[in-house]
Every structure is written in C-alpha cells, then in structure tokens.
Design a protein around this motif. Sequence first.
Motif, PDB file in Angstrom:
ATOM      1  N   GLN A 283       0.786  -1.299  -0.073  1.00 16.28           N
ATOM      2  CA  GLN A 283       0.030   0.180   0.042  1.00 16.28           C
ATOM      3  C   GLN A 283       0.884   1.335   0.089  1.00 16.28           C
ATOM      4  N   ILE A 284       2.058   1.268   0.674  1.00 14.65           N
ATOM      5  CA  ILE A 284       2.965   2.577   0.782  1.00 14.65           C
ATOM      6  C   ILE A 284       3.575   2.627  -0.825  1.00 14.65           C
ATOM      7  N   VAL A 285       3.865   1.620  -1.602  1.00 16.47           N
ATOM      8  CA  VAL A 285       4.166   1.854  -2.876  1.00 16.47           C
ATOM      9  C   VAL A 285       3.141   2.441  -3.849  1.00 16.47           C
ATOM     10  N   GLU A 286       1.962   2.035  -3.364  1.00 12.19           N
ATOM     11  CA  GLU A 286       0.724   2.493  -4.131  1.00 12.19           C
ATOM     12  C   GLU A 286       0.501   4.345  -3.854  1.00 12.19           C
ATOM     13  N   TRP A 287       0.892   4.660  -2.461  1.00 14.11           N
ATOM     14  CA  TRP A 287       0.818   5.980  -2.205  1.00 14.11           C
ATOM     15  C   TRP A 287       1.857   6.752  -2.960  1.00 14.11           C
ATOM     16  N   TYR A 288       3.094   6.057  -2.901  1.00 13.02           N
ATOM     17  CA  TYR A 288       4.240   6.532  -3.424  1.00 13.02           C
ATOM     18  C   TYR A 288       3.877   7.081  -5.248  1.00 13.02           C
ATOM     19  N   ASP A 289       3.187   5.944  -5.660  1.00 16.54           N
ATOM     20  CA  ASP A 289       2.647   5.955  -7.019  1.00 16.54           C
ATOM     21  C   ASP A 289       1.822   7.475  -7.205  1.00 16.54           C
ATOM     22  N   GLU A 290       1.071   7.540  -6.119  1.00  9.76           N
ATOM     23  CA  GLU A 290       0.114   8.706  -6.216  1.00  9.76           C
ATOM     24  C   GLU A 290       0.991  10.086  -6.017  1.00  9.76           C
ATOM     25  N   LEU A 291       1.839   9.948  -5.405  1.00  4.27           N
ATOM     26  CA  LEU A 291       2.875  11.329  -5.126  1.00  4.27           C
ATOM     27  C   LEU A 291       3.599  11.356  -6.386  1.00  4.27           C
ATOM     28  N   VAL A 292       4.210  10.278  -6.909  1.00  7.76           N
ATOM     29  CA  VAL A 292       4.876  10.719  -8.022  1.00  7.76           C
ATOM     30  C   VAL A 292       3.885  11.295  -9.356  1.00  7.76           C
ATOM     31  N   ARG A 293       2.588  10.940  -9.356  1.00  6.42           N
ATOM     32  CA  ARG A 293       1.611  11.544 -10.150  1.00  6.42           C
ATOM     33  C   ARG A 293       1.461  12.894 -10.092  1.00  6.42           C
ATOM     34  N   LEU A 294       1.420  13.281  -8.490  1.00  2.00           N
ATOM     35  CA  LEU A 294       1.124  14.569  -8.097  1.00  2.00           C
ATOM     36  C   LEU A 294       2.576  15.612  -8.229  1.00  2.00           C
ATOM     37  N   THR A 295       3.548  15.021  -7.952  1.00  2.00           N
ATOM     38  CA  THR A 295       4.660  15.994  -7.891  1.00  2.00           C
ATOM     39  C   THR A 295       5.829  15.631  -9.217  1.00  2.00           C
ATOM     40  N   GLY A 296       5.812  14.535  -9.656  1.00  2.34           N
ATOM     41  CA  GLY A 296       6.994  14.330 -10.482  1.00  2.34           C
ATOM     42  C   GLY A 296       8.408  14.180  -9.915  1.00  2.34           C
ATOM     43  N   SER A 297       8.469  14.387  -8.730  1.00  2.00           N
ATOM     44  CA  SER A 297       9.692  14.556  -7.853  1.00  2.00           C
ATOM     45  C   SER A 297      10.588  13.486  -8.083  1.00  2.00           C
ATOM     46  N   PRO A 298      11.979  13.722  -8.380  1.00  2.00           N
ATOM     47  CA  PRO A 298      12.918  12.539  -8.433  1.00  2.00           C
ATOM     48  C   PRO A 298      13.143  12.129  -7.079  1.00  2.00           C
ATOM     49  N   VAL A 299      13.003  12.981  -5.922  1.00  2.00           N
ATOM     50  CA  VAL A 299      13.261  12.425  -4.523  1.00  2.00           C
ATOM     51  C   VAL A 299      12.241  11.458  -4.273  1.00  2.00           C
ATOM     52  N   VAL A 300      10.712  11.778  -4.625  1.00  2.00           N
ATOM     53  CA  VAL A 300      10.013  10.845  -4.373  1.00  2.00           C
ATOM     54  C   VAL A 300      10.147   9.577  -4.973  1.00  2.00           C
ATOM     55  N   ARG A 301      10.465   9.641  -6.256  1.00  2.00           N
ATOM     56  CA  ARG A 301      10.857   8.254  -7.170  1.00  2.00           C
ATOM     57  C   ARG A 301      11.616   7.720  -6.277  1.00  2.00           C
ATOM     58  N   LEU A 302      12.807   8.185  -5.635  1.00  2.00           N
ATOM     59  CA  LEU A 302      13.956   7.598  -4.974  1.00  2.00           C
ATOM     60  C   LEU A 302      13.306   6.940  -3.813  1.00  2.00           C
ATOM     61  N   ASN A 303      12.487   7.353  -2.701  1.00  2.00           N
ATOM     62  CA  ASN A 303      11.746   6.790  -1.777  1.00  2.00           C
ATOM     63  C   ASN A 303      10.961   5.655  -2.386  1.00  2.00           C
ATOM     64  N   ARG A 304      10.271   5.863  -3.422  1.00  2.00           N
ATOM     65  CA  ARG A 304       9.472   4.706  -3.984  1.00  2.00           C
ATOM     66  C   ARG A 304      10.343   3.560  -4.218  1.00  2.00           C
ATOM     67  N   ALA A 305      11.408   3.717  -4.875  1.00  2.00           N
ATOM     68  CA  ALA A 305      12.428   2.607  -5.144  1.00  2.00           C
ATOM     69  C   ALA A 305      12.734   1.779  -3.758  1.00  2.00           C
ATOM     70  N   VAL A 306      13.089   2.363  -2.682  1.00  2.00           N
ATOM     71  CA  VAL A 306      13.170   1.862  -1.552  1.00  2.00           C
ATOM     72  C   VAL A 306      12.074   1.084  -0.967  1.00  2.00           C
ATOM     73  N   ALA A 307      10.832   1.728  -1.110  1.00  2.00           N
ATOM     74  CA  ALA A 307       9.672   0.942  -0.835  1.00  2.00           C
ATOM     75  C   ALA A 307       9.247  -0.378  -1.814  1.00  2.00           C
ATOM     76  N   VAL A 308       9.589  -0.204  -3.034  1.00  2.11           N
ATOM     77  CA  VAL A 308       9.447  -1.251  -4.018  1.00  2.11           C
ATOM     78  C   VAL A 308      10.379  -2.521  -3.339  1.00  2.11           C
ATOM     79  N   GLY A 309      11.651  -2.201  -2.970  1.00  2.91           N
ATOM     80  CA  GLY A 309      12.588  -2.862  -2.462  1.00  2.91           C
ATOM     81  C   GLY A 309      11.803  -3.773  -1.416  1.00  2.91           C
ATOM     82  N   GLU A 310      11.321  -3.304  -0.465  1.00  4.75           N
ATOM     83  CA  GLU A 310      10.687  -3.778   0.696  1.00  4.75           C
ATOM     84  C   GLU A 310       9.473  -4.736   0.159  1.00  4.75           C
ATOM     85  N   ALA A 311       8.674  -4.234  -0.563  1.00  4.31           N
ATOM     86  CA  ALA A 311       7.399  -4.856  -0.963  1.00  4.31           C
ATOM     87  C   ALA A 311       7.589  -5.788  -2.296  1.00  4.31           C
ATOM     88  N   ASP A 312       8.809  -5.951  -2.842  1.00  4.63           N
ATOM     89  CA  ASP A 312       8.850  -6.928  -4.167  1.00  4.63           C
ATOM     90  C   ASP A 312      10.352  -7.585  -4.270  1.00  4.63           C
TER      91      ASP A 312
END
Length: 382
Positions: A283-312
């Motif tokens: 679910q955290i990855v899903e929220w990061y997907d929303e954040l990427v959509r809202l901001t397009g921020s590279p820092v958000v994408r970085l945090n998302r990558a760590v969350a993907v590492g935990e989820a998948d």
Amino acid sequence: MDEALLRSLTPSVLGVLVRRGADFAAAEDAVQEALVEAVRRWPAERPRDPKGWLVTVAWRKFLDATRSDAARRRREELVEQEPEPGPAAAVDDTLRLYFLCAHPSLTPSSAVALTLRAVGGLTTRQIARAYLVPEATMAQRISRAKRTVSAVRFDQPGDVATVLRVLYLVFNEGYSGDVDLAAEAIRLTRQLAAVIDHPEVAGLLALMLLHHARRAGRTAADGSLVPLAEQDRGRWDTGLVAEGIAILQAALVRDRLGEFQAQAAIAALHADALTAEETDWVQIVEWYDELVRLTGSPVVRLNRAVAVGEADGPRAGLAALAELDDTLPRYAAAAAYLHERAGDAATAARLYAEAALKAPNLAERDHLTRQASRINAGLRRR
C-alpha cells in the motif's frame, strides 16, 4: 511572563496595524516595541485586555516613529485617525499574514524567517540561534524581507501552496538552539488550520503530527540515529498518532488529494504497524505512485524505489533505482541499503562509505559510517 500569550497575540496585533494603514515593516517594528514594553510592565500590572493593550501601545509606537518622518501631511492624518483606547476588534488577520510572509518575491529562507518573526512571535535572536547564524545576519535577512513585502497589496487571493511549503521548511529544520522549530511549525499549522478550511492544510498538519510522534524513537541514548525499522515503537506518541490519523481521514474523504495528504498517508501506514515486519509496503508503494503522479519529484521516485525493494524484494528496488539519476541526494544510501538486503555486502559497504561523505548533517554521516564499518567488519571475519 506568559511568553506563549504574547506569541499568540502577535499576528492579530500586527494585522490590526496593517489594516489601519501602517506598512508592514513599520508595523512589525512597532509591535516588537510593544512586546518589549509588555515584558517590562506586565509582571507588575497585567492588563485586563492584553490584546487591546498591545494594539494601543503598538499603534502609538508606530505613530511616534511616523512623526519623525519627512511626510508631514501623512503623519498628521494618521495622528488625527488615532482611535480611542479600548477593546480590540475581534478580527483574525492570521491568514493574511501567512500569505504576506510567504510572498513569492521572497526567498524560502527569508519567508521562513519572516513567518517565524511576524506570525510565530519569535525574536530575531531566537530565530538566529535556531538557524545557527549570527543575530546580525538574521536581522538583515528579516529587514530585507520586510522591505520587500511592505508595498504588497492583498487584492488577490494568496497562494496556499506557498504558505504550506514555508511551514514544511520550518518543520524540517527540527530542533536547534533554544527554539524547537518542529513544535513551532506544528503550532503555526494548527493556527492556519483554524482559519482556513483546506484539505492540504489538514494533510500537512497530519503529516507533521505523525512524524513528530516518532521523534523520541529516532535517536539512541548516545545521540546516534535509529533507523525506522529498528525504532522502539513503544516510545512513539500514540496520542499524536491517533490525532494525525483522524485529521488525515477527515481530509481524504473530501476527495481532493494533494501532496501532503499522500505523504501523511504513507506516514500513517508506518505508524499503524505494530512492528516493522507488519508494515504494509504494498500500500505504501501505491501511495508513492500517487505522489509521483502529483509531484513528478525525483526524490519521491527515490523513496518509492526503496519501498518497492521492501514490497517486491531488493532486486526490484534496485531496478527501480537504476532508472534515476545517481547524483540525487541520498541515492548512494538507498543503493547501499538495497544492495545489503540483496546480499552484496562489498558493494553495500562501499556505497555506505560514499553516502557518508555526502551526508547533509553530522548525525546522518556518523550513522552511514557505522553502517559501512559494520559490514566491513563482517567481511573481514569471513
């Protein structure tokens, strides 16, 4: 002396003077002089109407300064307009002051300093100590900011997003000197939430509360950083967690999702997990997907990558990380963590050491250095 009362009255007193026609810089100076007078006189004789007293004294201080100006005609008009002392009108100018202090013509650092001074009621010395700069430097910064906004007219709606960004900057400064800026940011955001009904204001307040709730668990007894997964969750403030989640839920049902609500949702999922292992990373990855959509921020994408590492799994996280620019702040630290989880200890140790050299503060540098040393020690024992 009730400093909290003085600080809470500061924005409304300043707003009264500005509405009466005083320019911002002169009004702010007059209010500060009135506060000094209050500190001197109130311990012996506290007025029945503290706000009215401050307005009266501040207006007189302003008029005294105005009388020494070259504009004689305008001075005389202001003197003739002086109202009789009495209870101050119950008009809340807090929101107007927020928009003024977060004016787009100001740099972020100037906007933060002016907000702390005009809305927060902090002294120049307190702000300087919080930012670890000389008082004279901070005084110049605030003076320039006041001059910049003195001629600003409020005939257009203010930008809520800019105000929230300034408050977020204040919160992220955390604690230094004799002013707890994280707590101060929460106080100011509560104040803003009381005068404007906006889901992103609620989202920012929820985010601050949820992060602040974990504060006691973030450092060990020796001052070293404790990663989220290793924190003692019994030290988290459950009252702040419950309040933050309740505020967030009320904002989300309005279906006007914004950046701060999405960030708060991620913080709420961390806070809701009884143990690190129970964290809902999918679910955290899903929220990061929303954040990427809202901001397009590279820092958000970085945090998302760590969350993907935990989820998948760490390999999936490294694949997501590989799509990003390796010069991003904390890229090396994220890569080190994912490589360690993937079993590549040698690469992880090298990246932790590299990340330590780029760390933005001493505590983070020491933490990353210890991580590199821990892995290298394990490699030597093999």
